[in-house]
Design a protein around this motif. Sequence first.
Motif, PDB file in Angstrom:
ATOM      1  N   ASP A  39      -8.726   0.033   3.455  1.00 63.13           N
ATOM      2  CA  ASP A  39      -9.978   0.462   4.082  1.00 63.13           C
ATOM      3  C   ASP A  39     -11.139  -0.498   3.865  1.00 63.13           C
ATOM      4  O   ASP A  39     -12.159  -0.394   4.537  1.00 63.13           O
ATOM      5  CB  ASP A  39     -10.356   1.845   3.550  1.00 63.13           C
ATOM      6  CG  ASP A  39      -9.232   2.833   3.782  1.00 63.13           C
ATOM      7  OD1 ASP A  39      -8.858   3.002   4.940  1.00 63.13           O
ATOM      8  OD2 ASP A  39      -8.712   3.400   2.804  1.00 63.13           O
ATOM      9  N   ALA A  97      -6.145  17.368  -5.215  1.00 63.89           N
ATOM     10  CA  ALA A  97      -5.906  16.224  -4.355  1.00 63.89           C
ATOM     11  C   ALA A  97      -7.005  16.081  -3.321  1.00 63.89           C
ATOM     12  O   ALA A  97      -7.353  14.989  -2.911  1.00 63.89           O
ATOM     13  CB  ALA A  97      -4.552  16.361  -3.677  1.00 63.89           C
ATOM     14  N   THR A 121      -9.285   9.272  -1.096  1.00 64.15           N
ATOM     15  CA  THR A 121      -8.667   8.054  -1.591  1.00 64.15           C
ATOM     16  C   THR A 121      -8.961   6.900  -0.648  1.00 64.15           C
ATOM     17  O   THR A 121      -8.778   7.008   0.549  1.00 64.15           O
ATOM     18  CB  THR A 121      -7.156   8.219  -1.733  1.00 64.15           C
ATOM     19  OG1 THR A 121      -6.905   9.355  -2.525  1.00 64.15           O
ATOM     20  CG2 THR A 121      -6.549   6.995  -2.393  1.00 64.15           C
ATOM     21  N   ILE A 122      -9.448   5.837  -1.237  1.00 64.79           N
ATOM     22  CA  ILE A 122      -9.785   4.639  -0.474  1.00 64.79           C
ATOM     23  C   ILE A 122      -8.908   3.511  -0.983  1.00 64.79           C
ATOM     24  O   ILE A 122      -8.718   3.360  -2.176  1.00 64.79           O
ATOM     25  CB  ILE A 122     -11.270   4.272  -0.705  1.00 64.79           C
ATOM     26  CG1 ILE A 122     -12.177   5.361  -0.148  1.00 64.79           C
ATOM     27  CG2 ILE A 122     -11.605   2.932  -0.091  1.00 64.79           C
ATOM     28  CD1 ILE A 122     -12.027   5.603   1.322  1.00 64.79           C
ATOM     29  N   ARG A 123      -8.343   2.733  -0.060  1.00 62.39           N
ATOM     30  CA  ARG A 123      -7.526   1.604  -0.480  1.00 62.39           C
ATOM     31  C   ARG A 123      -8.345   0.318  -0.365  1.00 62.39           C
ATOM     32  O   ARG A 123      -8.928   0.048   0.672  1.00 62.39           O
ATOM     33  CB  ARG A 123      -6.260   1.529   0.376  1.00 62.39           C
ATOM     34  CG  ARG A 123      -5.289   2.655   0.035  1.00 62.39           C
ATOM     35  CD  ARG A 123      -4.243   2.877   1.087  1.00 62.39           C
ATOM     36  NE  ARG A 123      -3.376   1.739   1.340  1.00 62.39           N
ATOM     37  CZ  ARG A 123      -2.345   1.394   0.562  1.00 62.39           C
ATOM     38  NH1 ARG A 123      -2.068   2.085  -0.518  1.00 62.39           N
ATOM     39  NH2 ARG A 123      -1.594   0.366   0.876  1.00 62.39           N
ATOM     40  N   ARG A 156     -13.980  -2.064   8.427  1.00 62.21           N
ATOM     41  CA  ARG A 156     -13.767  -1.972   9.874  1.00 62.21           C
ATOM     42  C   ARG A 156     -15.094  -1.602  10.540  1.00 62.21           C
ATOM     43  O   ARG A 156     -15.870  -0.827   9.989  1.00 62.21           O
ATOM     44  CB  ARG A 156     -12.727  -0.900  10.196  1.00 62.21           C
ATOM     45  CG  ARG A 156     -11.310  -1.316   9.932  1.00 62.21           C
ATOM     46  CD  ARG A 156     -10.363  -0.229  10.365  1.00 62.21           C
ATOM     47  NE  ARG A 156     -10.440   0.932   9.486  1.00 62.21           N
ATOM     48  CZ  ARG A 156      -9.726   1.082   8.366  1.00 62.21           C
ATOM     49  NH1 ARG A 156      -8.880   0.153   8.010  1.00 62.21           N
ATOM     50  NH2 ARG A 156      -9.860   2.152   7.623  1.00 62.21           N
ATOM     51  N   GLU A 208      -7.490   2.857  -4.759  1.00 58.86           N
ATOM     52  CA  GLU A 208      -6.202   2.205  -5.016  1.00 58.86           C
ATOM     53  C   GLU A 208      -6.384   0.730  -4.689  1.00 58.86           C
ATOM     54  O   GLU A 208      -7.039   0.387  -3.704  1.00 58.86           O
ATOM     55  CB  GLU A 208      -5.135   2.761  -4.064  1.00 58.86           C
ATOM     56  CG  GLU A 208      -4.669   4.150  -4.388  1.00 58.86           C
ATOM     57  CD  GLU A 208      -3.440   4.149  -5.261  1.00 58.86           C
ATOM     58  OE1 GLU A 208      -3.012   3.052  -5.687  1.00 58.86           O
ATOM     59  OE2 GLU A 208      -2.918   5.248  -5.511  1.00 58.86           O
ATOM     60  N   TRP A 209      -5.742  -0.125  -5.497  1.00 62.63           N
ATOM     61  CA  TRP A 209      -5.844  -1.568  -5.219  1.00 62.63           C
ATOM     62  C   TRP A 209      -4.593  -2.063  -4.530  1.00 62.63           C
ATOM     63  O   TRP A 209      -3.477  -1.728  -4.914  1.00 62.63           O
ATOM     64  CB  TRP A 209      -6.082  -2.331  -6.516  1.00 62.63           C
ATOM     65  CG  TRP A 209      -7.457  -2.097  -7.015  1.00 62.63           C
ATOM     66  CD1 TRP A 209      -7.877  -1.060  -7.795  1.00 62.63           C
ATOM     67  CD2 TRP A 209      -8.620  -2.885  -6.748  1.00 62.63           C
ATOM     68  NE1 TRP A 209      -9.235  -1.158  -8.025  1.00 62.63           N
ATOM     69  CE2 TRP A 209      -9.711  -2.256  -7.395  1.00 62.63           C
ATOM     70  CE3 TRP A 209      -8.860  -4.045  -6.009  1.00 62.63           C
ATOM     71  CZ2 TRP A 209     -11.017  -2.765  -7.344  1.00 62.63           C
ATOM     72  CZ3 TRP A 209     -10.148  -4.554  -5.966  1.00 62.63           C
ATOM     73  CH2 TRP A 209     -11.207  -3.922  -6.628  1.00 62.63           C
ATOM     74  N   VAL A 210      -4.799  -2.882  -3.508  1.00 65.05           N
ATOM     75  CA  VAL A 210      -3.691  -3.430  -2.739  1.00 65.05           C
ATOM     76  C   VAL A 210      -3.884  -4.938  -2.660  1.00 65.05           C
ATOM     77  O   VAL A 210      -5.001  -5.397  -2.439  1.00 65.05           O
ATOM     78  CB  VAL A 210      -3.711  -2.879  -1.291  1.00 65.05           C
ATOM     79  CG1 VAL A 210      -2.478  -3.303  -0.547  1.00 65.05           C
ATOM     80  CG2 VAL A 210      -3.859  -1.379  -1.286  1.00 65.05           C
ATOM     81  N   THR A 211      -2.825  -5.700  -2.878  1.00 66.97           N
ATOM     82  CA  THR A 211      -2.981  -7.145  -2.705  1.00 66.97           C
ATOM     83  C   THR A 211      -2.401  -7.560  -1.364  1.00 66.97           C
ATOM     84  O   THR A 211      -1.444  -6.960  -0.866  1.00 66.97           O
ATOM     85  CB  THR A 211      -2.277  -7.954  -3.809  1.00 66.97           C
ATOM     86  OG1 THR A 211      -0.935  -7.496  -3.915  1.00 66.97           O
ATOM     87  CG2 THR A 211      -2.976  -7.790  -5.134  1.00 66.97           C
ATOM     88  N   SER A 247      -5.804  -3.192  11.084  1.00 66.55           N
ATOM     89  CA  SER A 247      -4.723  -2.298  11.486  1.00 66.55           C
ATOM     90  C   SER A 247      -4.586  -1.136  10.511  1.00 66.55           C
ATOM     91  O   SER A 247      -3.683  -0.321  10.657  1.00 66.55           O
ATOM     92  CB  SER A 247      -3.410  -3.057  11.622  1.00 66.55           C
ATOM     93  OG  SER A 247      -2.950  -3.449  10.368  1.00 66.55           O
ATOM     94  N   GLY A 248      -5.479  -1.049   9.524  1.00 70.94           N
ATOM     95  CA  GLY A 248      -5.561   0.166   8.723  1.00 70.94           C
ATOM     96  C   GLY A 248      -4.682   0.197   7.487  1.00 70.94           C
ATOM     97  O   GLY A 248      -4.455   1.256   6.936  1.00 70.94           O
ATOM     98  N   ASN A 249      -4.173  -0.968   7.036  1.00 72.08           N
ATOM     99  CA  ASN A 249      -3.351  -0.948   5.820  1.00 72.08           C
ATOM    100  C   ASN A 249      -4.179  -0.684   4.569  1.00 72.08           C
ATOM    101  O   ASN A 249      -3.650  -0.251   3.552  1.00 72.08           O
ATOM    102  CB  ASN A 249      -2.605  -2.270   5.659  1.00 72.08           C
ATOM    103  CG  ASN A 249      -1.486  -2.387   6.660  1.00 72.08           C
ATOM    104  OD1 ASN A 249      -1.307  -1.498   7.494  1.00 72.08           O
ATOM    105  ND2 ASN A 249      -0.739  -3.462   6.595  1.00 72.08           N
TER     106      ASN A 249
END
Lengths: 239, 276
Positions: A82, A17, A22-24, A201, A63-66, A78-80
């Motif tokens: 990167d 790990a 890990t980068i979002r 950021r 990781e992918w975030v929509t 706000s860091g949800n």
Amino acid sequence: MKTLVLTAAACALMAGAASAETIRLGTEGAYPPYNYIDDNGQVAGFERMLGDELCKRAELECEWVTNDWDSIIPNLLSGNYDAIIAGMSITPERAEKVDFSVNYTPPSYSSYAAMSEDADLTGGIVAAQSSTIQSQYVVDTGATLLEFPSFEDSLAAMLSGEADAVFADKDTLVPVVEEDPTVMWAGEDIALSVGIGMAFRKSDPDLRAKFDAGIEAMKADGTLNAMIKEYLGEDSPGF
Amino acid sequence: MTTGKHLAFYASFGTVLMLLAVTAPLALAFGFFSATGSRAQFAPLRWISQTYMALVRGIPDIAFFLFFVIALDQGIEWLRHQAKCPDWAEPIRQGNDFIVCAAAKMPLNNAPESVHQIYGFALAVLTFAIVFGAFAGNVLAGAMNTVPHGQIETAEAYGMSHRQAFWRIIVPQMWIYALPGLSNLWMVLIKATPLLFLLGVEDVVYWARELGGTKNIRFTEYPHGDWRMWYFLALLVFYLLFTKVSEIVLSRVTRKLSRGQATAGGEALRKAGAAT
């Protein structure tokens, strides 16, 4: 003995790990061909391929975030996640809040699409996605701007006749115009974007440097050009 | 109809039902505490309960949902940051950025996506519970005051303490008075679930929009035009059916609770019972 095995297993897991950071990655998921949700509900498109490749080169786990377009910058701050990789053109206004990577697409065109070639682009009603360079531009032309939270909504407004034309990145409109016989180009292409970049950021220059290096390397070895041709179309400008 | 995306759409109905199933009891608990708190003998408890109800009831839902969730999330991260990284030198607020050390991230950056989704969902449940708890508290406080005063006097005449009278007389009987208000709240809660979308939870509205949107042949195996109207129509039917079922259940509960009560409903039941 049992504890020993378990401890060893736990150590191995933790080492695994810890080895990759890990980068979002935040994207909109509603701007094909740059980013969209595919039939399996996964993020897909040009930026998915590009982002995955950049992460591989930088040895990062991604990781992918929509996230909705309108709140995509506040949620980065706000860091949800990167980094933003969502077809975001580099502009001075945005650069006040976030730091951009080097551009991963060259300066590109924005275009009008309409139901007729002689749609009134300066005195009529033009639909565009809100908080985009296009919506800014429409205001300057003197046309009445109809703003929508997504590209899809702005296109629907034009198709339903609510707006005379829709104004967006040319690469996004190309598939629509080519596949839908009732939609055609109107007016001239306009060079608006100085290029699309990832946003970070301001307090995160290290991460930005990693992605900058990856983008420069992909520009140099031609993989980025190949990717642009494959996903954004043969006519889309390359480096 | 069976692509991964559709499966996610069907699953999101489960998300909504789950939200309701968790939020409703939680909100009721919040409401019960603030209602009892607002009639407590201990003044600070009374003030806290009354301030909570007045504040939350007065703030528009949307503002609450947009502001409170971010504040809550940052608050949790700030607390974890203080606890886990005491020797962090840089400021947490850098211009517009909110930075905490990696170990204080909630959830951790390397947590699987499902953990992030559960965390988002939990934040949503808490927010919903706080908002609806304030309304429920007001309804319950009203109901407690409606229980006929004579009954409490009678209880005290029998020698019950304040506490005993509250638990044995007021609480069992207040529900019939609270029910109209609570059933209203339940309906409003059902209808408020699409707000989940605002909180970043991928709920039925998110997937209906995504699935119904124009699908270009280049990006999908199942191209179609703008079908959002049909998907939203399906959602409309879902919500209508759901509220209808709720109404039926609630009217049964009302009937049950009316038995033996000195209310018009209770009186009607008594007469019907006497006639047969």
